[in-house]
Design a protein around this motif. Structure first.
Motif, PDB file in Angstrom:
ATOM      1  N   ALA A 122       0.814  -1.225   0.000  1.00 33.58           N
ATOM      2  CA  ALA A 122       0.000   0.000   0.000  1.00 33.58           C
ATOM      3  C   ALA A 122       0.842   1.267   0.000  1.00 33.58           C
ATOM      4  O   ALA A 122       0.465   2.257  -0.635  1.00 33.58           O
ATOM      5  N   ILE A 123       1.977   1.258   0.704  1.00 39.32           N
ATOM      6  CA  ILE A 123       2.773   2.493   0.851  1.00 39.32           C
ATOM      7  C   ILE A 123       3.191   3.089  -0.491  1.00 39.32           C
ATOM      8  O   ILE A 123       2.986   4.290  -0.736  1.00 39.32           O
ATOM      9  N   PRO A 191     -12.495   6.525 -14.887  1.00 37.04           N
ATOM     10  CA  PRO A 191     -13.297   5.453 -14.260  1.00 37.04           C
ATOM     11  C   PRO A 191     -13.902   5.920 -12.940  1.00 37.04           C
ATOM     12  O   PRO A 191     -13.349   6.812 -12.271  1.00 37.04           O
ATOM     13  N   LEU A 192     -15.036   5.323 -12.551  1.00 31.88           N
ATOM     14  CA  LEU A 192     -15.690   5.704 -11.304  1.00 31.88           C
ATOM     15  C   LEU A 192     -14.867   5.299 -10.089  1.00 31.88           C
ATOM     16  O   LEU A 192     -14.889   5.959  -9.062  1.00 31.88           O
ATOM     17  N   SER A 193     -14.139   4.180 -10.196  1.00 34.02           N
ATOM     18  CA  SER A 193     -13.308   3.680  -9.096  1.00 34.02           C
ATOM     19  C   SER A 193     -11.849   3.664  -9.529  1.00 34.02           C
ATOM     20  O   SER A 193     -11.535   3.340 -10.678  1.00 34.02           O
ATOM     21  N   SER A 194     -10.959   4.014  -8.597  1.00 36.01           N
ATOM     22  CA  SER A 194      -9.519   3.961  -8.883  1.00 36.01           C
ATOM     23  C   SER A 194      -8.895   2.663  -8.392  1.00 36.01           C
ATOM     24  O   SER A 194      -7.665   2.559  -8.323  1.00 36.01           O
ATOM     25  N   MET A 195      -9.722   1.684  -8.012  1.00 35.58           N
ATOM     26  CA  MET A 195      -9.202   0.402  -7.527  1.00 35.58           C
ATOM     27  C   MET A 195      -8.457  -0.321  -8.641  1.00 35.58           C
ATOM     28  O   MET A 195      -8.988  -0.468  -9.742  1.00 35.58           O
ATOM     29  N   GLY A 281      -4.223  12.128   6.038  1.00 37.49           N
ATOM     30  CA  GLY A 281      -5.632  12.394   5.771  1.00 37.49           C
ATOM     31  C   GLY A 281      -6.180  11.622   4.597  1.00 37.49           C
ATOM     32  O   GLY A 281      -7.259  11.926   4.096  1.00 37.49           O
ATOM     33  N   ALA A 282      -5.409  10.604   4.140  1.00 42.79           N
ATOM     34  CA  ALA A 282      -5.810   9.869   2.947  1.00 42.79           C
ATOM     35  C   ALA A 282      -6.955   8.903   3.201  1.00 42.79           C
ATOM     36  O   ALA A 282      -7.487   8.328   2.252  1.00 42.79           O
ATOM     37  N   MET A 294      -2.713   3.497   1.554  1.00 40.37           N
ATOM     38  CA  MET A 294      -2.691   3.366   3.018  1.00 40.37           C
ATOM     39  C   MET A 294      -3.997   3.831   3.655  1.00 40.37           C
ATOM     40  O   MET A 294      -4.433   3.293   4.665  1.00 40.37           O
ATOM     41  N   GLY A 295      -4.622   4.865   3.077  1.00 36.65           N
ATOM     42  CA  GLY A 295      -5.862   5.376   3.648  1.00 36.65           C
ATOM     43  C   GLY A 295      -6.978   4.360   3.596  1.00 36.65           C
ATOM     44  O   GLY A 295      -7.665   4.109   4.594  1.00 36.65           O
ATOM     45  N   LEU A 296      -7.163   3.758   2.430  1.00 36.03           N
ATOM     46  CA  LEU A 296      -8.208   2.731   2.287  1.00 36.03           C
ATOM     47  C   LEU A 296      -7.885   1.511   3.143  1.00 36.03           C
ATOM     48  O   LEU A 296      -8.787   0.883   3.715  1.00 36.03           O
TER      49      LEU A 296
END
Length: 347
Positions: A122-123, A191-195, A281-282, A294-296
């Protein structure tokens, strides 16, 4: 030589703070872990009594059942660390965390239970997203801020100040939702999601992080420009700037070679802590865009009660902040020689 000693002193201070912060964090979360392990202990024991224990009682009698149950309870206490005292567990957790051994999650995340692997996945994603956005914001903000400071009171200066106050007052998550509605849902540009999905190419990933980067830059660059403008206006009134102009140096060299360098330390501080603050604040921003950083991950860990993952993420946040502070000290010495003089005098 004095500056080198000063840096060593600052690094040692940072390491001591890291150890203290890790100890406090362990003391808080170990209590939660003990309660969680006691619940898991009771569930495992009840499950054993309904299955294996019941068979032993029917086949070998009550005495064999009690002996097997006692042995299984001892095994479970060792498995869940309930055979150790609270402070013993706190010290063990502190040492293992400092060694980057965060343990396992209860359920797999991104295909693994290893907390360190999950965080190390994630980092880089969060760093790439927010570093890219911060660099773009910094370049645009400094350029516009310097231009406004060179023409104070002009139409450009007043327009920039109003725009900065307007955009900087907008919450990033709200702006992100509006951008998703306009650019992703209505126009279909993003796209609607950045996943990230398996099989995504580098171009696909760049396309997915474009909208979050654009949102962050839109919200932050006005504030950067406004702050840079105010710092530069004060610096441009200094005697050494007037002396440089009196010598006939080109205005471009006076502004970017003298004034901007003198104003650099507070700007560098703003760069570093803005970047670290954006990482912290992510949680909301990445949740809005479903960006796997990291935020998610923090959001997922809190929702699923993954204590080891929360400890690991908090530890890395502390490390990033302390690294940022030490890095700022190093850059101050390069940008402002007075820092070296002050450091030498105090040593």
């Amino acid at each position: 030589m004095g500056y080198g000693k000063y840096l060593v002193f600052r690094i040692i201070n940072a390491l001591i703070i890291l150890i203290i912060a890790t100890f406090i964090m362990s003391a808080l979360f170990v209590k939660v872990t003990i309660d969680q392990n006691k619940a898991n202990y009771q569930d495992a024991l009840m499950n054993w009594e309904r299955t294996t224990g019941n068979k032993i009682r029917q086949q070998s009698g009550e005495k064999a059942y009690e002996e097997a149950k006692k042995a299984y309870e001892e095994q479970l206490r060792r498995q869940y660390n309930l055979d150790k005292g609270y402070w013993s567990q706190v010290i063990d957790k502190t040492i293992s965390t400092l060694k980057l051994d965060f343990g396992q999650t209860q359920t797999p995340i991104w295909g693994t239970n290893n907390v360190r692997k999950i965080i190390l996945t994630a980092i880089p994603r969060s760093v790439i997203l927010f570093t890219t956005a911060t660099i773009i914001t910094m370049l645009i903000g400094i350029f516009l801020g310097v231009r406004a400071a060179n023409n104070p009171g002009s139409l450009f200066d007043r327009t920039l100040s109003i725009f900065a106050l307007l955009t900087y007052s907008l919450p990033t998550w709200w702006t992100g939702m509006m951008f998703i509605l306009i650019f992703a849902y209505k126009l279909g540009w993003f796209p609607l999601s950045s996943m990230f999905m398996p099989g995504d190419t580098i171009l696909d990933k760049i396309h997915k992080i474009a909208l979050p980067v654009m949102t962050f830059v839109f919200v932050a660059f006005g504030g950067w420009a406004w702050t840079t403008r105010n710092i530069m206006i004060g610096t441009l009134q200094e005697d050494f700037i007037m002396a440089a102009r009196a010598k006939g140096l080109p205005e471009r060299k006076v502004i970017y070679g003298h004034a901007l360098r003198a104003a650099a330390p507070p700007i560098v501080t703003m760069v570093i802590f803005s970047l670290l603050g954006s990482l912290g604040g992510a949680i909301i921003s990445e949740q809005v865009f479903q960006y796997p950083g990291m935020g998610l991950l923090y959001w997922t860990a809190l929702n699923q009660g993954e204590v080891n993952l929360v400890i690991g993420l908090t530890y890395f946040s502390v490390v990033l902040y302390l690294t940022g502070v030490v890095l700022a000290d190093m850059l101050y010495g390069f940008l402002d020689p007075r820092v070296k003089v002050g450091a030498s005098a105090n040593m």
